[in-house]
Design a protein around this motif. Structure first.
Motif, mmCIF file in Angstrom:
data_model
loop_
_atom_site.group_PDB
_atom_site.id
_atom_site.type_symbol
_atom_site.label_atom_id
_atom_site.label_comp_id
_atom_site.label_asym_id
_atom_site.label_seq_id
_atom_site.Cartn_x
_atom_site.Cartn_y
_atom_site.Cartn_z
ATOM 1 N N THR A 208 0.835 -1.199 0.000
ATOM 2 C CA THR A 208 0.000 0.000 0.000
ATOM 3 C C THR A 208 0.870 1.249 0.000
ATOM 4 O O THR A 208 0.612 2.192 -0.749
ATOM 5 N N ASN A 209 1.911 1.265 0.839
ATOM 6 C CA ASN A 209 2.809 2.414 0.892
ATOM 7 C C ASN A 209 3.568 2.585 -0.412
ATOM 8 O O ASN A 209 3.797 3.711 -0.863
ATOM 9 N N LYS A 210 3.951 1.481 -1.025
ATOM 10 C CA LYS A 210 4.674 1.541 -2.288
ATOM 11 C C LYS A 210 3.793 2.163 -3.371
ATOM 12 O O LYS A 210 4.238 3.014 -4.141
ATOM 13 N N LYS A 211 2.528 1.772 -3.414
ATOM 14 C CA LYS A 211 1.595 2.305 -4.397
ATOM 15 C C LYS A 211 1.354 3.802 -4.156
ATOM 16 O O LYS A 211 1.273 4.593 -5.089
ATOM 17 N N LYS A 212 1.253 4.185 -2.878
ATOM 18 C CA LYS A 212 1.027 5.585 -2.520
ATOM 19 C C LYS A 212 2.219 6.457 -2.936
ATOM 20 O O LYS A 212 2.045 7.553 -3.472
#
Length: 85
Positions: free
Chosen positions: A24-28
């Motif tokens: 999720t953090n990578k996508k954000k």
């Protein structure tokens, strides 16, 4: 169970718990980077500090924004929180 099996179980549990957070953090971060790369003159932005302005010029690592009729400010691209075209 022996020691090796316990270690494997802990690793699997950690992957299940932390895996979704990582992705999720990578996508954000990827979405934030795309937003920064698409900045152009005339875009209205808000900084992470809450300053609102209009992009005047996009440089390599910085952006010059117009805050008022006469006031301009140079900020880092990483300080841009949101863009409204």
């Amino acid at each position: 169970m022996n020691y090796f099996q316990m270690v494997i179980i802990y690793i699997v549990i950690m992957a299940v718990v932390l895996g979704p957070t990582y992705f999720t953090n990578k996508k954000k971060k990827q979405k934030q980077q795309e937003m920064i790369n698409s900045l152009k003159a005339g875009d209205k932005i808000t900084t992470i500090g809450g300053i609102k302005g209009t992009v005047v010029e996009v440089l390599t690592d910085t952006v010059e924004i117009k805050i008022d009729k006469t006031a301009r400010m140079t900020i880092l691209k990483s300080a841009v929180s949101s863009v409204s075209k």
